[in-house]
Design an enzyme around this catalytic site. Structure first.
Site, PDB file in Angstrom:
ATOM      1  N   TYR A   1       0.866  -1.176   0.000  1.00  0.00           N
ATOM      2  CA  TYR A   1       0.000   0.000   0.000  1.00  0.00           C
ATOM      3  C   TYR A   1       0.902   1.225   0.000  1.00  0.00           C
ATOM      4  O   TYR A   1       1.561   1.526   1.005  1.00  0.00           O
ATOM      5  CB  TYR A   1      -0.900   0.025   1.229  1.00  0.00           C
ATOM      6  CG  TYR A   1      -1.919  -1.083   1.324  1.00  0.00           C
ATOM      7  CD1 TYR A   1      -2.258  -1.847   0.215  1.00  0.00           C
ATOM      8  CD2 TYR A   1      -2.544  -1.374   2.525  1.00  0.00           C
ATOM      9  CE1 TYR A   1      -3.205  -2.864   0.313  1.00  0.00           C
ATOM     10  CE2 TYR A   1      -3.487  -2.379   2.630  1.00  0.00           C
ATOM     11  CZ  TYR A   1      -3.811  -3.125   1.526  1.00  0.00           C
ATOM     12  OH  TYR A   1      -4.737  -4.132   1.632  1.00  0.00           O
TER      13      TYR A   1
ATOM     14  N   PRO B   1     -15.572  -5.265   2.064  1.00  0.00           N
ATOM     15  CA  PRO B   1     -16.831  -5.642   2.703  1.00  0.00           C
ATOM     16  C   PRO B   1     -17.989  -4.726   2.333  1.00  0.00           C
ATOM     17  O   PRO B   1     -19.145  -5.087   2.525  1.00  0.00           O
ATOM     18  CB  PRO B   1     -16.505  -5.535   4.201  1.00  0.00           C
ATOM     19  CG  PRO B   1     -15.419  -4.517   4.280  1.00  0.00           C
ATOM     20  CD  PRO B   1     -14.590  -4.761   3.041  1.00  0.00           C
TER      21      PRO B   1
END
Length: 293
Positions: free
Chosen positions: A66, A216
């Site tokens: 990241y 999610p």
């Protein structure tokens, strides 16, 4: 439906002394646009991490790809020295190209370098959990994971890695992996609308292995559904809060890692752990999902 306890209750990773609150925090959004480069607001990134800990979260999901490196460096700046009960979970198996591309990096040498980079940028001597992300295809793609997982298991033996998980894997790869190493968690794409892993979640629950859905809330394009919006309106909640609450009640081994760079949004996510979903609402939500690709 029984109302969730604070932060969704807790879950102990199998064969470990690690007990996690079921509501965690995913650090992907702390990097710049497209998870590349520095954040637009560095101070806000630090603030959201510190607020997560203040709110009781003890599970942060990250990766040194990241940024790359950016997110882990911000985590170290914001939280070191780390709370004793904080578990940091990272993932390896990919590197970023100069153009921001996501490229496979699953050789033994690449995996060792990735573990060392995570350790250096987080400022730790060992990593609590390392997920091996399988990069055979964009999504879970069949193929043996013996070679890369065996390489990661050797890094566990020398103490740089405490526990091992798998990411972006098929059910067959989970079975293969469990014959090579003790697997404490699986991290795959799963949400209210994308439910290909329904059977896997239930099978892992029987053996007490955690399942951690990434994206999610649908990914970079949030979930959109009239049915979801209707349930949210009835419950005086946001659609995304309902989507998170549904995941928490879907199975006891599901741990959440929703990400945000906003303190306000973080608190909204945390509040979803206390949302009560009536049976009728659950039936409506269950009808949304697809078990296909």
């Amino acid at each position: 439906m029984t109302k969730s306890t604070e932060l969704g209750g807790s879950f102990t990773l199998p064969g470990t002394d690690i007990t996690l609150k079921r509501m965690g925090y995913g650090a992907m959004q702390l990097a710049g646009p497209h998870v590349f480069g520095p954040p637009k607001d560095h101070d806000a990134a630090v603030a959201v991490l510190r607020e997560a800990i203040k709110q009781g979260i003890n599970h942060i999901d990250t990766s040194d790809f990241y940024g790359p490196h950016v997110t882990n460096q911000i985590i170290r700046e914001a939280l070191a020295p780390y709370p004793d009960d904080l578990t940091i979970v990272t993932k390896i198996g990919a590197v970023r190209g100069a153009d921001g591309s996501w490229n496979p990096a699953m050789s033994a040498e690449a995996l060792e370098q990735a573990v060392n980079d995570n350790l250096a940028n987080l400022g730790r001597d060992t990593i609590d959990v390392v997920n091996l992300r399988i990069m055979f295809g964009e999504g879970p793609t069949e193929g043996s994971i013996k070679e890369p997982l065996s390489a990661l298991a050797k890094l566990q033996q020398d103490g740089r890695v405490r526990h091992i998980g798998l990411s972006n894997v098929t059910a067959a790869q989970v079975d293969e992996g469990r014959n090579i190493a003790d697997i404490v968690c699986v991290q795959n794409l799963y949400n209210l609308a994308h439910r290909r892993d329904d059977a896997m979640i239930d099978a892992l629950a029987v053996d007490g292995i955690a399942y951690v859905p990434f994206f999610p809330l649908g990914g970079f394009s949030p979930l959109q559904s009239d049915a979801l919006s209707g349930v949210a309106t009835d419950l005086s909640a946001s659609p995304l809060q309902v989507a998170l609450a549904w995941l928490l009640q879907r199975a006891p081994n599901i741990l959440l890692i929703p990400g945000t760079s906003s303190v306000a949004h973080l608190k909204e996510n945390i509040a979803s752990a206390s949302l009560d979903l009536p049976e009728e609402a659950c039936m409506t939500l269950n009808a949304i999902g697809s078990t296909g690709d």
